[in-house]
Write an enzyme that holds these catalytic residues in place. Structure first.
Site, short mmCIF file in Angstrom:
data_model
loop_
_atom_site.label_atom_id
_atom_site.label_comp_id
_atom_site.label_asym_id
_atom_site.label_seq_id
_atom_site.Cartn_x
_atom_site.Cartn_y
_atom_site.Cartn_z
N CYS A 1 0.83 -1.21 0.00
CA CYS A 1 0.00 0.00 0.00
C CYS A 1 0.86 1.26 0.00
O CYS A 1 0.49 2.27 -0.60
CB CYS A 1 -0.93 -0.01 1.21
SG CYS A 1 -2.10 -1.38 1.19
N THR A 2 1.99 1.20 0.67
CA THR A 2 2.92 2.34 0.66
C THR A 2 3.49 2.54 -0.74
O THR A 2 3.56 3.67 -1.25
CB THR A 2 4.06 2.12 1.67
OG1 THR A 2 3.50 1.98 2.98
CG2 THR A 2 5.04 3.27 1.66
#
Length: 214
Positions: free
Chosen positions: A109-110
């Site tokens: 997600c980062t």
């Protein structure tokens, strides 16, 4: 000489007495009310008799609709990273990229958020807004956006209500919230649905390709 012959028994007397069993004398193992079924883990909530066919109401399954291309998705009103209410209707009149992701600060997600950040000028050039949605609360989103200098909106879908309403599929047999991106045109109609859990950066490539054609 006297005859010793015995009378010949008739054919019916040689056969055992047989009486046909009626359906009422056959005991069928139909489950009683609320007994668990071994079929696909379903629970049968109504009594089933031999003369009846189970209806769909007899089985407890959860079916969620899915937002598809050509549809207008369900509206939402969620809090952003600053605690402000943001509705989907706010973005009408311009293209918007809505991407659902599992959680803040996870590796995939980062990487995805930073890829949207790095291409943000391209999205602006295409006239599009970018909105990320996960089940994290506003304070988590704020810390995530600040740490990675994210220039776009992150919305808090606590309880995953919007995720369920949009029909975003889960991964790993339901253990992991799905990663799915939608591109809506200026009229609020979905023009692309893209799902790829393990290649988060592909979401950016696919959305930009479509935006360039709108």
């Amino acid at each position: 000489m006297a005859s010793l012959a015995h009378p010949t028994p008739s054919l019916p007397s040689l056969l055992p007495s047989l009486s046909p069993k009626t359906p009422s004398s056959i005991k069928l193992p139909f489950p009683s009310r609320s007994s668990p079924s071994q079929f696909l883990g379903a629970q049968i909530s109504h009594h089933i008799s031999p003369s009846s066919v189970p209806s769909s109401s007899s089985f407890k399954f959860t079916v969620s609709s899915k937002v598809s291309k050509g549809q207008a998705p369900p509206a939402f009103n969620l809090k952003d990273q600053d605690g402000r209410n943001v509705s989907l209707s706010k973005f009408k009149g311009k293209p918007v990229v809505v991407y659902f992701y599992p959680a803040d600060e996870t590796p995939g997600c980062t990487k995805q958020a930073c890829a949207f950040r790095d291409s943000y000028e391209k999205f602006k050039k295409a006239g599009a807004q970018v909105v990320g949605i996960s089940g994290d609360d506003s304070s988590s989103h704020k810390a995530f956006a600040k740490k990675y200098r994210l220039p776009f909106t992150l919305l808090s879908d606590e309880g995953n209500k919007v995720r369920k309403e949009w029909g975003v599929p889960s991964d790993l047999f339901g253990a992991l919230p799905g990663r799915q991106t939608y591109v809506l045109d200026k009229n609020g109609i979905v023009q692309l649905v893209y799902n790829n859990q393990f290649q988060p950066e592909k979401h950016i490539d696919e959305t930009l390709k479509l935006l360039q054609t709108l």
